[in-house]
Design a protein around this motif. Structure first.
Motif, PDB file in Angstrom:
ATOM      1  N   ARG C 313       1.122  -1.153  -0.330  1.00 24.48           N
ATOM      2  CA  ARG C 313      -0.033  -0.052   0.331  1.00 24.48           C
ATOM      3  C   ARG C 313       0.940   1.289  -0.238  1.00 24.48           C
ATOM      4  N   LEU C 314       1.956   1.258   0.534  1.00 27.46           N
ATOM      5  CA  LEU C 314       3.205   2.477   0.937  1.00 27.46           C
ATOM      6  C   LEU C 314       4.352   1.675   0.025  1.00 27.46           C
ATOM      7  N   PRO C 315       4.998   3.453  -0.118  1.00 27.78           N
ATOM      8  CA  PRO C 315       6.260   3.395  -1.126  1.00 27.78           C
ATOM      9  C   PRO C 315       7.045   2.750   0.091  1.00 27.78           C
ATOM     10  N   GLU C 320       5.017  -1.853   6.300  1.00 26.61           N
ATOM     11  CA  GLU C 320       4.011  -2.224   6.925  1.00 26.61           C
ATOM     12  C   GLU C 320       4.130  -3.152   7.650  1.00 26.61           C
TER      13      GLU C 320
END
Lengths: 385, 385, 385, 385
Positions: C313-315, C320
């Motif tokens: 979901r995240l860079p 995570e």
């Protein structure tokens, strides 16, 4: 035949003398045979015989006696070179006399007590046509050589950011009044010079940055501190750096970072890639790229280049440490001495180790760092003239 | 005076001969002075003079010649002990003749070619009243000694789970047919014995587990594999362990774990605490507790115990590696030899290094592991009779 | 519109109920709206309103009531699926009734109490034509998906060695008699089944190995232990594995490795490369090769493949964790439920999450592991019939 | 009942909007119900319905419309607070109108476009008697709270050295002209303000240093750089720090450290102990002492203090990451909003999150850093007046 080594300093209570002995002898090309380990005669003999296993008649009362008497020995018995591991203020007189006596010299850093001394020493070395090595020992690590090679071949692109640190915690308390000899002379201006932490370990960080990047620091802005009350020299410092050609950086040195052992680390970031290394895990070099996963190059591992391989003794996974890196300098020094001995002109000997040039740079760094800090961090040009 | 060392094996192409030389000489108490480095005469001399800097007349054609001629030298010239670094099948005959010739012995692991040979060797050692050290070198790491000490003082409580691994990847391809001499003999039953990987490195893991826990493996259930086609010995194995007194464990050994360098690791969990160590970062020992944060003990750092301190040369943060650990065995061996030489009864000499007892255990381990695997992992008692 | 979720179990004192709620809702496609959180009525309501912010009339006394009354609600209000987070012995009855009531099901592992129950559940799922997901949540980590992808595309070559571990220390003491509810049911055969540690966490390790390698364990040889006195189920185990097609491996599971938090780790070595991953640092995947430096692939970083990207979901550099991995299963489950709701035949819905097939394998693993251990580690075929 | 959240900004192409949504909703106390996601009407509706699952009539064309129309909704439907995730130049106008409309506010950092705006915003907040949280999200990590607690209770002694870094590599190339929207506004002075890197991430590092140490930076000496040609704002900077009361430090921020993901790290060394933390492995806090081994405190693990425990959701060994830390701020914000709603005087609400005070400090930092750099690193006092 092994080269014969004589040591000045390194007597009882010294840590670095034994380090030099182990490093010098590691590769089987050098043997310690003589020394003036202490200015106290009994102590010198006791150190030589008990710490180093020497025969008493090669243990001298002082360096002058050693240099004189060794000079008078037959060529196949006398020492080939002198290692200087005294406190800083004695580096210059010992080295000069050794050179004048015809010996090659290995000298601990910083090269001398002052920059003028270092400049003078260079003249003497040139005149004597002897080999002079300065033991910025951390340059011997294979992964430092890999990092430097990656810079040299352009793999990282033009450098932009350089972070170098040398962080310790052992002087967080005022050991110098608690009988710790290492702490005593390192915090004593009459033996250490104008700088404490920044001279003792900041110079290593500085030299490592210039060595690895092959670029010179041009300007610096320094903020040195003495955190431990009543200490006479700095024990911590932060220095902004500007290198010739554009890279910028920071040098942090500390001896009051409580609990930190001996963390010399360097990070270089260029236009194309970056490298990161820490002396506490010296067999790994992190290599970063923007477009693919980072990789970890390892001492003895696949993919590393010749300069790293040359500095490696064991297969990958057999950790090499501080002594092994130190020994790389002696190994290369021994090669240069042999080349010199076999008639190679001094200028053509392979001097793959830090030299008096590094020493001069280091002294200039110390002087600039102290001056800048005294002028409230004024940007100061690092000059060696 | 330094002890004089003679080496059998370790000629050109050998990695381990140089390792022994560097380790033996590191602490300044031993010097290599003679050797039978190869069964090829010219090669032996070339190895001795070029690799080890010896004079040609101390380089012998074979071990029998060396032992004979060295015995005839004056006591203050001849070797004090013999280091055996040949392929496994020669360990027994060389060691026996060395003992019979009056020399102390340092021998590479595994001790012998078979268990009966090891048992026989023990008898010869006892008869000869000489010192015998087996170079399970990984026991020399300070943090291994700290781990062992924590077990001994009960800090971890009664042990329950033991994981030990020795994982490498260098034999993932069939190097033995590509001219790699190390691979050749290690995969050749006539030189290595009945086991490949499990004998070469599994024994290290086994010995480390018994050394660190001070407890003996009683039963094992083994599943050995040969993954590389046409290889003649195992190159991988997993072994369930049951220790005397209740602890259970697993031993994994592999030479086909592609890309893994040399990862000997051990984890011990008792009722009260646990420790974790890996040879790839040998200066750290993770110590775990249930009721407080885990801590990391460090070579040379605060809080470590005397057995670790004794095996340490440098201040914390100056990484010590494979050679330094190896040298601890030689340092302790030299002490025992000196004690013996000064008249201490053999049984009273401090033998703080692996001995023939470890060698016998190791051979019994190999035989049990092979037997169990051949019987579809049947639980097999590890017996040394 | 969000899918509506009803939960069975997960009341006060439960850790996993909140985890499911957070994971299910993370991606904005699901909302918890109802639950039978406890068999105690007041407690169920209190849990629903205070832990989950539900309105009291959607908090039911028991699962039967919930399933009945939810079924009677209008289609745009009633739950879409049921999440089962009860102790193991209730998985089957709850799941079966949920399916029969027309709901899709998410079920905690292990799937059921026994293998026959799991086989029966599969029949019911097929009959009901509903989606069934088993929350082997560790499969949701992006780097696990990268590892699996590397196996699938052959980047590692034919696999040889597999090491999988799930090590904890929280049951090193006898918590089950000290009021710890988690410990109570997990060590109670009437609620956990025939296995303790091996069922609770060994199944995760087993499933992760089969998931990542896409290969099935064919035979196992198991040595289970109960180290804590008077405990009724195993709290530790070591299992030799033989996979279909040749790879071998070891599975270690423990809940008495004092001080270890929750270390699920897996290492795979093939003919060409290897991967190593640990749940404690889940955003890194070490990828090893024999001919070049190892690399570290990172969640969100360059060079990772689509299956990993989909689970991210995240860079890169925004860690995570456990909940995010867990949520990947719910996200994929929600997609399948929507496909089903929009008329896609059940067999054509994308079921990118563990299913009852994994559940059956897991139950077969537990039964084989227990049986083998009872027969002194006899090699036992893992059969799902 | 859950608090209702309205968002300004965060439409398609935004990374941070989704982050705020996930973080806000994680603990089950907040739900996103409305938004003005883009100044483009269709895009706002598309973002709201597709990215966030909202109903179209709660997706507004712009923030003014949202604030007006939400104000007119019944109290049990309208939003409770507004989250501002626009580029920096819009923070002030949006926040001010939200406050004037009676809403509480969550605002991304830096607080405003200029220091005067931040000072003005504080006045407005005080007048409005609303809760205002600034999302310096990294303060939500449990181990940061542990570090801060150790400082507060004096466990580290008087602080001496502080190293804080925020290092990234994603702007090593000129992405702002390659269609990267994130890069575009961050390098555009009209949307970002006078600073690039130092405002975008340097402020996080600065705030983290002040938050963790509970001490204020008094003076700074800054050397900002723009390494990427034609870029209009700084993309790298090194700043010497002097804190009130004596500690010194360095702040390094970079967006051109090629290959580095998102390494926010902090190290504090006091007279008695030190702590080290990196956001890339946020669940570990190294705690160092001079007289005993260093320990590693862990999220959820033994020995950590209440402030860390409060910020933790899962048992040790279940990694919590960026979103979980972010959610701690929202959880605490929600508590304060509820306290306010239930009549607690605004000054008595527990505001355990960064506020406008942090915002003012951050803007003062940016202005001082830029000013110092423009004056060749002149020591500049950080003033908030």
């Amino acid at each position: 035949m092994k080269l014969r080594m004589g040591m000045v300093g390194g007597g009882e209570g010294s840590f670095i003398g034994t380090v030099h002995r182990m490093a010098a002898e590691l590769d089987g090309t050098i043997q310690l045979v003589a020394g003036a380990f202490s200015s106290d005669e009994k102590r010198s003999i006791r150190s030589g015989t008990e710490m180093y296993g020497l025969v008493p008649n090669r243990c001298y009362n002082n360096y002058k006696e050693m240099l004189l008497r060794e000079s008078q020995l037959p060529a196949d018995q006398r020492i080939d070179f002198v290692t200087v591991v005294t406190p800083n203020h004695l580096h210059h007189p010992v080295a000069v006399l050794a050179l004048e006596s015809g010996f090659h010299v290995v000298c601990d850093k910083p090269a001398t007590f002052t920059l003028p001394e270092a400049l003078d020493l260079k003249v003497r070395i040139d005149q004597a046509e002897r080999i002079f090595a300065l033991t910025h020992n951390y340059t011997g690590y294979p992964m430092i050589r890999e990092a430097r090679h990656l810079v040299q071949i352009g793999a990282l692109g033009k450098l932009r950011r350089i972070n170098v640190e040398y962080i310790q915690g052992w002087l967080a308390d005022r050991l110098e009044v608690l009988g710790n000899k290492q702490a005593e002379w390192r915090t004593d201006p009459s033996r250490s010079g104008t700088a404490g932490c920044i001279g003792d370990i900041g110079t290593h960080a500085f030299q490592l940055a210039e060595f690895t990047t092959n670029q010179k620091v041009e300007w610096l802005s320094s903020d040195l501190s003495t955190f431990v009350p009543a200490r006479r020299l700095d024990d911590d410092g932060n220095i902004l750096l500007r290198f010739e050609g554009g890279p910028k950086g920071v040098l942090c040195a500390s001896q009051i970072a409580v609990g930190v052992e001996n963390n010399l680390s360097i990070r270089l970031y260029g236009e194309l890639g970056g490298v990161e290394w820490s002396q506490l895990e010296p067999n790994s070099l992190v290599v970063r790229w923007n477009d693919r996963p980072f990789e970890v190059r390892r001492t003895g591992g696949p993919g590393v280049h010749e300069p790293a391989v040359e500095a490696t003794r064991l297969p990958a996974g057999h950790p090499e440490g501080f002594l092994e890196a130190f020994a790389v300098l002696y190994k290369n020094f021994a090669r240069a001495v042999r080349q010199c001995a076999s008639g190679t002109a001094i200028g053509n000997c392979e001097q793959d180790f830090p030299t008096i040039e590094d020493g001069i740079r280091g002294m200039a760094f110390i002087e600039a760092a102290v001056a800048s800090s005294q002028q409230n961090s004024k940007w100061t040009k690092l000059t060696t003239e």
